[in-house]
Design an enzyme around this catalytic site. Sequence first.
Site, mmCIF file in Angstrom:
data_model
loop_
_atom_site.group_PDB
_atom_site.id
_atom_site.type_symbol
_atom_site.label_atom_id
_atom_site.label_comp_id
_atom_site.label_asym_id
_atom_site.label_seq_id
_atom_site.Cartn_x
_atom_site.Cartn_y
_atom_site.Cartn_z
ATOM 1 C CD GLU A 1 -2.949 -0.937 0.055
ATOM 2 O OE1 GLU A 1 -3.517 0.153 -0.109
ATOM 3 O OE2 GLU A 1 -3.110 -1.907 -0.708
ATOM 4 C CB SER B 1 -24.320 -29.428 -26.389
ATOM 5 O OG SER B 1 -23.381 -30.396 -26.812
#
Length: 822
Positions: free
Chosen positions: A136, A417
């Site tokens: 940070e 499919s």
Amino acid sequence: MSDQSPPPGWTPRDPDTPEEPGQNGPTGRSGQEGKAGKTGRTPKARRPRTGWRRFVPGWRLVLGCLLLFALLLGGALVAGYLLVDIPPANSAAIAQSNVYLYSDGSQLARDGEVNRVNVPLSQIPRTVQEAVLAAEDRDFHSERAVDPKAMLRAAWNTLMGKGKQSGSTITQQYVKNYYLGQEQTVSRKVKEFFIAIKLGREESKNHILEGYLNTSYFGRNAYGIQAAAQAYYGKDVGKLTTAEGAYLATLLNSPSAFDVVAHPQSRARAVARWNYVLDGMVKKGWMSQAERAATRFPEPGKIRPAAGLSGQRGYLVEAVKDYILDHKILDDATLAEGGYRITTTIDKRRQNAFVDAVDEEMVSELEPGTRKADRLVRAGGASIDPATGKVVAMYGGIDYTKQYVNNATRHDYQVASTFKPFVFTSAVENGSRTRDGRRITPNTIYNGDNRRPVVGSSVPFAPENEGQLSYGDITVNTATDLSVNAVYAQMAVDVGTDKVKKTAISLGIPENTPNFVSGPAMALGTMQASVLDMTQAYATLADHGRYTPYTLVEKITKEGDTVKLPDRTPLQVVSREAADTTTSMLVSVVDNGTGTAALAAGHPAAGKTGTAEQDRAAWFAGYTPDLVTVVSMMGQDPDTGTLQPLYGALGENRIGGGGYPARIWAAYTKTALEASEPEDFDLELEPGAAQSPPPPPPADTPEQSPDDEQSPGPPARPSRPTGGQNNGGQSQGGQNQGQSQGQNQGGQNNGGATTQGTDAGASRGTDQGSTQGADQGTAQGADQGSAQGADAGADAGTTAGPQGLTQGGTTAGRRPLPEFVE
């Protein structure tokens, strides 16, 4: 009195000529001459500015403006510093609950109970502190409380479209977490700036870092490093390793997205961020290269959800949170601050109907104590109103407190499919043609032989059909009914795989879906879209090609203020003809193909089945004109989390999309639409799609011209194999007679159109597969379940039928057994 002579240097003037103003001074001399007299030379006259120079301010004006701006800015800074005091801790330091509501306003769930335990900095290992700084703010100990350069750089990057950037130091982030709030407003940023300056002058760096580590949000409802250590690794912060501390530091950037357990699809990004943190520690000298090389990614533990989120509530709450974060309605920290009333789109009645359908059709049949495979079974589902895009119901799993990954939103199973309709939609949308120039319609003939090499692909591909069956020449409509891989792989190449992908994205499949790779194999559904993503895409088909982005959120308010939601304006992404022609074929799948179990819903329906590689998942995606629902069964090891085949689950050899998923779909849809009358589809088809196919030409008829807009007449619909132990064995329906009579009379040559292969009761080659004529209802008919016909006879133990199917390409004109279709 005598005239006085003018003094030296005086220019005589005609008394009759008036004096020009400004030319002479009080002494009557020219100003220029006066100057010349003083300097000894005549000065140059200043030329006026012309052209663009007139609009450029002089340096005196620029300098003056800069000085004035500096004075004003300095005054504002001084005033701000004097006027803004360090406030007491805000209410967000003790987070509130968020309330989630059903669409009717009744309460769905409440979350946000505070999970925070403050610890002194001395109890936090130094390597964990350094990991946070590496993630940070690497220069925290040497920098000032605010970094104007970083703020300007972040603002510039944001304006340039490089994503939302943060230029805040850890001090500023601590001020935001503890003293202010998460709202993105100018006034909050101004206060944050001045409070951070004061705090940096009045408090030590260690005090600020300690406060930051105890107030930051790490996800999993954990506030502070101690709560995070328990939530992710089940240990106190003092026992965290460097690797574990680096992972917790990674979460600060995006707590929800980087939780690799809740969101396995984000694992690559999370690990990349973790590596960034460790590399930063090496760069700052906080870790040696040898330690870095020996560090391995620390797998976090399972999620332990709150008891109040049991059942489906936890799945729904997490899905809503993800929607809010993904669409940047609120960020992690702001949402975690709490106090929001979130009205969802979930219809309580339909939600309960979905749960009941899964319980009755699947869960009640599970016997994990006696059938090992039943331990692997998972289910996920989503239901959308296609007219509005609202998600009205969702099934995430058996219980959020037991199976915490939402099966409706995960992205690690192939869609199989269920992707094939997108290929055909793209074909119609792009006016695509076969390799020999015939336009692709439902009546277009393709070769459906097993392992037929795809023509025209730069990537060699010869797909297997389900059950290794060959079909010969069949129509696209029949290939859709029976989910023939060979046909759709070739069609994807004929259309263009990039065009197919573009169409799928237009329908609603996210472009970043895992394994979404252009190629002939994509037609078989190798990508890993979520159930919710597939529901979105099918909703676009159901709404005649109009894409309405789905939503899970109806309204968000806090203290009377309403939060703005993203725009969801519908957009026509494919033509109505393309979507509706696809729907017409999917209606056939339900009426005649692999999805007939969906007929139990009692409403006209369109749908597609799918079975993933190694039977790890089975899908049914279906819709009525006003409700779209996708159901998937999945196999997953409950201990290791690995994906597993469903062989043997629920006592069946194989699980197909036309089985349990279609039955769940039908049971849910029947209840969900019980208050409405059955409604037929209103379809506008592409030219040639609705025409009855003419009989095929004789064998010696030349092939149709590529310019002819109509496809040549197809062969008859493949029939089920003749079979049965007595009349359907080797002597009549198998190897001996199956080749000569099934192929010649009901297969490739005449397509079942002769008097010996018609539905009127021919002895061989019928759709029902009976050797005696199924439609006439004989004792050997398939529909009556005789041992001499259809699937019942085949399943009863005949071997000759399947053997006859697979030898010499004799499956042309035949329908496979149920175990060989998806």
